[in-house]
Every structure is written in structure tokens, then in C-alpha cells.
Design a protein around this motif. Structure first.
Motif, PDB file in Angstrom:
ATOM      1  N   THR A  38       0.688  -1.221  -0.040  1.00 47.46           N
ATOM      2  CA  THR A  38      -0.113  -0.044   0.094  1.00 47.46           C
ATOM      3  C   THR A  38       0.729   1.085  -0.066  1.00 47.46           C
ATOM      4  O   THR A  38       0.658   2.293  -0.546  1.00 47.46           O
ATOM      5  CB  THR A  38      -0.915   0.064   1.079  1.00 47.46           C
ATOM      6  OG1 THR A  38      -1.717  -1.362   1.362  1.00 47.46           O
ATOM      7  CG2 THR A  38      -1.995   1.356   1.182  1.00 47.46           C
ATOM      8  N   LEU A  41       1.991   2.472  -3.291  1.00 45.53           N
ATOM      9  CA  LEU A  41       1.012   2.972  -4.317  1.00 45.53           C
ATOM     10  C   LEU A  41       0.051   4.115  -4.199  1.00 45.53           C
ATOM     11  O   LEU A  41       0.299   4.827  -2.778  1.00 45.53           O
ATOM     12  CB  LEU A  41      -0.058   1.824  -4.426  1.00 45.53           C
ATOM     13  CG  LEU A  41       0.500   0.468  -5.044  1.00 45.53           C
ATOM     14  CD1 LEU A  41      -0.754  -0.590  -4.452  1.00 45.53           C
ATOM     15  CD2 LEU A  41       0.852   0.486  -6.252  1.00 45.53           C
ATOM     16  N   LYS A  42      -0.420   4.829  -4.823  1.00 43.60           N
ATOM     17  CA  LYS A  42      -1.275   5.885  -4.764  1.00 43.60           C
ATOM     18  C   LYS A  42      -2.568   5.319  -5.648  1.00 43.60           C
ATOM     19  O   LYS A  42      -2.471   4.360  -6.434  1.00 43.60           O
ATOM     20  CB  LYS A  42      -0.988   7.427  -5.147  1.00 43.60           C
ATOM     21  CG  LYS A  42      -0.464   7.567  -6.601  1.00 43.60           C
ATOM     22  CD  LYS A  42      -0.020   8.883  -6.861  1.00 43.60           C
ATOM     23  CE  LYS A  42       0.542   9.148  -8.197  1.00 43.60           C
ATOM     24  NZ  LYS A  42       0.787  10.589  -8.190  1.00 43.60           N
ATOM     25  N   ALA A  43      -3.697   5.872  -5.194  1.00 41.24           N
ATOM     26  CA  ALA A  43      -5.047   5.347  -5.818  1.00 41.24           C
ATOM     27  C   ALA A  43      -6.012   6.308  -5.874  1.00 41.24           C
ATOM     28  O   ALA A  43      -6.061   7.349  -5.334  1.00 41.24           O
ATOM     29  CB  ALA A  43      -5.472   4.066  -5.029  1.00 41.24           C
ATOM     30  N   ILE A  66     -11.116   2.214 -10.987  1.00 45.93           N
ATOM     31  CA  ILE A  66      -9.987   2.542  -9.923  1.00 45.93           C
ATOM     32  C   ILE A  66      -8.767   2.277 -10.227  1.00 45.93           C
ATOM     33  O   ILE A  66      -8.307   1.120 -10.768  1.00 45.93           O
ATOM     34  CB  ILE A  66     -10.427   1.987  -8.379  1.00 45.93           C
ATOM     35  CG1 ILE A  66     -11.845   2.461  -7.900  1.00 45.93           C
ATOM     36  CG2 ILE A  66      -9.320   2.243  -7.333  1.00 45.93           C
ATOM     37  CD1 ILE A  66     -12.359   1.712  -6.655  1.00 45.93           C
ATOM     38  N   TRP A  67      -7.733   3.339 -10.154  1.00 47.12           N
ATOM     39  CA  TRP A  67      -6.338   2.861 -10.398  1.00 47.12           C
ATOM     40  C   TRP A  67      -5.487   2.825  -9.319  1.00 47.12           C
ATOM     41  O   TRP A  67      -5.623   3.465  -8.398  1.00 47.12           O
ATOM     42  CB  TRP A  67      -5.864   3.916 -11.488  1.00 47.12           C
ATOM     43  CG  TRP A  67      -6.391   5.485 -11.152  1.00 47.12           C
ATOM     44  CD1 TRP A  67      -7.125   6.201 -11.312  1.00 47.12           C
ATOM     45  CD2 TRP A  67      -5.278   6.156 -10.289  1.00 47.12           C
ATOM     46  NE1 TRP A  67      -6.934   7.503 -10.855  1.00 47.12           N
ATOM     47  CE2 TRP A  67      -5.967   7.583 -10.056  1.00 47.12           C
ATOM     48  CE3 TRP A  67      -4.097   5.758  -9.651  1.00 47.12           C
ATOM     49  CZ2 TRP A  67      -5.536   8.323  -9.367  1.00 47.12           C
ATOM     50  CZ3 TRP A  67      -3.602   7.012  -8.632  1.00 47.12           C
ATOM     51  CH2 TRP A  67      -4.174   8.399  -8.630  1.00 47.12           C
ATOM     52  N   PHE A  68      -4.354   2.138  -9.438  1.00 53.72           N
ATOM     53  CA  PHE A  68      -3.220   2.219  -8.696  1.00 53.72           C
ATOM     54  C   PHE A  68      -1.965   2.667  -9.535  1.00 53.72           C
ATOM     55  O   PHE A  68      -1.660   2.266 -10.599  1.00 53.72           O
ATOM     56  CB  PHE A  68      -2.793   0.832  -8.026  1.00 53.72           C
ATOM     57  CG  PHE A  68      -3.838   0.169  -7.342  1.00 53.72           C
ATOM     58  CD1 PHE A  68      -4.194   0.737  -6.032  1.00 53.72           C
ATOM     59  CD2 PHE A  68      -4.582  -1.011  -7.481  1.00 53.72           C
ATOM     60  CE1 PHE A  68      -5.112   0.106  -4.971  1.00 53.72           C
ATOM     61  CE2 PHE A  68      -5.230  -1.567  -6.829  1.00 53.72           C
ATOM     62  CZ  PHE A  68      -5.606  -0.962  -5.448  1.00 53.72           C
ATOM     63  N   ALA A  82      -8.624  -6.427  -5.500  1.00 56.15           N
ATOM     64  CA  ALA A  82      -8.415  -5.486  -4.444  1.00 56.15           C
ATOM     65  C   ALA A  82      -9.491  -5.690  -3.451  1.00 56.15           C
ATOM     66  O   ALA A  82     -10.622  -6.395  -3.925  1.00 56.15           O
ATOM     67  CB  ALA A  82      -8.504  -4.070  -5.024  1.00 56.15           C
ATOM     68  N   THR A 115       0.700   2.731 -13.998  1.00 54.53           N
ATOM     69  CA  THR A 115      -0.670   2.582 -13.520  1.00 54.53           C
ATOM     70  C   THR A 115      -1.267   1.503 -13.954  1.00 54.53           C
ATOM     71  O   THR A 115      -1.167   1.078 -15.131  1.00 54.53           O
ATOM     72  CB  THR A 115      -1.215   4.190 -13.736  1.00 54.53           C
ATOM     73  OG1 THR A 115      -0.704   5.283 -13.425  1.00 54.53           O
ATOM     74  CG2 THR A 115      -2.848   3.931 -13.348  1.00 54.53           C
ATOM     75  N   ASP A 117      -5.251  -0.435 -13.410  1.00 53.76           N
ATOM     76  CA  ASP A 117      -6.666  -0.104 -13.103  1.00 53.76           C
ATOM     77  C   ASP A 117      -7.523  -1.561 -12.845  1.00 53.76           C
ATOM     78  O   ASP A 117      -7.070  -2.370 -13.479  1.00 53.76           O
ATOM     79  CB  ASP A 117      -7.497   1.018 -13.608  1.00 53.76           C
ATOM     80  CG  ASP A 117      -7.964   0.440 -15.142  1.00 53.76           C
ATOM     81  OD1 ASP A 117      -7.626  -0.692 -15.692  1.00 53.76           O
ATOM     82  OD2 ASP A 117      -8.581   1.292 -15.989  1.00 53.76           O
ATOM     83  N   PRO A 144      -5.279  -2.693  -1.424  1.00 52.63           N
ATOM     84  CA  PRO A 144      -4.483  -3.241  -2.796  1.00 52.63           C
ATOM     85  C   PRO A 144      -4.627  -5.005  -2.506  1.00 52.63           C
ATOM     86  O   PRO A 144      -4.764  -5.141  -1.254  1.00 52.63           O
ATOM     87  CB  PRO A 144      -3.175  -2.870  -2.698  1.00 52.63           C
ATOM     88  CG  PRO A 144      -3.347  -1.496  -1.948  1.00 52.63           C
ATOM     89  CD  PRO A 144      -4.422  -1.568  -1.313  1.00 52.63           C
ATOM     90  N   VAL A 177      -7.578  -7.058 -10.714  1.00 44.30           N
ATOM     91  CA  VAL A 177      -6.477  -5.802 -11.076  1.00 44.30           C
ATOM     92  C   VAL A 177      -5.986  -6.220 -12.612  1.00 44.30           C
ATOM     93  O   VAL A 177      -5.626  -7.281 -12.773  1.00 44.30           O
ATOM     94  CB  VAL A 177      -5.468  -5.460 -10.006  1.00 44.30           C
ATOM     95  CG1 VAL A 177      -4.203  -4.626 -10.737  1.00 44.30           C
ATOM     96  CG2 VAL A 177      -5.841  -5.239  -8.726  1.00 44.30           C
TER      97      VAL A 177
END
Length: 179
Positions: A38, A41-43, A66-68, A82, A115, A117, A144, A177
Motif C-alpha cells: 500500500t 502505491l497511490k489510488a 479505480i487505478w493504482f 483489491a 498505472t 486499474d 490493494p 486488477v
């Protein structure tokens, strides 16, 4: 005086096949990337015009994404689903942990800045639907794959979803994912 082995190695280098002169066991092995955590990452929700769910229609399912993004300085992997818990805006909504689709996950390799998603399939309902039959999303807790820490994302799209939090095959569910 040079040994015959040195002479053979030099002749091989000159001939352009130097790679054959180094045994494979002597070459350093490249380590496989480990999973993304986690903290790596950013989401967020994909909010571009082509990524917005059609929450105003009630005739069919729609998708939110939703993206990471890997914000670490290393390459890492994501594989699986996720965890997604929706928190409702109505006091009767509570929290809805989304079911998973039957799609098979694939291992995604994320280099720094990459990235990926995943989609959430939603079944919107009209505003005239009785309160007990609709779920009004407010926040999403997104964890995640294989992690325990989550991101809290505010639902930016409005609308309401047919409440099927206890259904065996709900019309609202998430995909792995990369899918």
C-alpha cells in the motif's frame, strides 16, 4: 606467457561471441520484483469522460474504474483482487463489501510511475426506488491485493445502486486488477 584458456577467451571476444565465454552461472541473476505494498502505491477513481460510470441510466450495468500507480522507486507486482468496501451516505446503507467476479487475475508488473486499474461493475437504480432497495455510495475503502492497509476514496459520481449486499450473484461486483 599466456595460457591457452586466455588465448581462447581473447579469440572468442575478437570473434564477437564473448557472451559464450562467460558461464551462465557466473552472470548475476536479476531478482524478480516483489509485490506492491500500500505504501508503494497511490489510488483514485478514473474520472475521464470515457471512464465515468453512467449512473443516471437504470437500464443496464455500468463500470467505474479505480487505478493504482506505483510511486515507489522500485518495480513491484500486483495480482488478484483489491478489497473494496463501499460506505453508504444513508444511515440505512452501512458498509457493503463487494463480491468478486469469476474472472481470473493476472500478474501485473509495475515499474516506477506505471498505472494499472480494475473495474467495478455497478447496477444503478432510479431515485424513485424505495430507500431500503437502494445504496447511495459515499466512500470506498480500497485495499490493494494481499495488503491490509486501505485507501479512502470519496465517490465522485453520484447516483445510487440496487442494494444487493446479501445476494449470491449481485449486479454490483469487482474485477481483478488489470481487468
Amino acid at each position: 606467457m599466456k595460457s591457452k584458456l586466455t588465448a581462447v577467451a581473447l579469440a572468442t571476444v575478437v570473434a564477437g561471441t564473448a557472451a559464450a565465454a562467460v558461464p551462465a552461472s557466473a552472470a548475476p541473476a536479476k531478482a524478480e520484483p516483489t509485490r506492491c505494498h500500500t505504501a508503494d502505491l497511490k489510488a483514485g477513481f478514473a474520472t475521464g469522460e470515457d471512464a465515468r460510470p453512467e449512473m443516471e441510466q437504470t437500464e443496464k450495468q455500468t463500470q467505474a474504474y479505480i487505478w493504482f500507480t506505483n510511486q515507489s522507486k522500485r518495480t513491484c507486482t500486483l495480482s488478484g483482487f483489491a478489497g473494496v468496501d463501499m460506505i453508504g451516505a444513508q444511515e440505512t446503507d452501512g458498509t457493503w463489501s463487494l463480491a468478486r467476479s469469476s474472472k481470473k487475475p493476472e500478474k501485473m508488473i509495475l515499474e516506477q510511475g506505471d498505472t494499472v486499474d480494475f473495474s467495478i461493475t455497478l447496477l444503478p437504480v432510479g431515485g424513485s426506488t424505495p430507500r431500503k432497495e437502494k445504496f447511495v455510495p459515499a466512500k470506498f475503502l480500497v485495499t490493494p491485493p494481499n495488503e491490509t492497509e486501505h485507501f479512502t476514496l470519496k465517490w465522485p459520481f453520484g447516483g445510487q445502486i440496487l442494494k444487493q449486499d446479501g445476494a449470491t450473484h449481485p449486479g454490483t461486483y469487482l474485477n481483478p486488477v488489470g481487468r
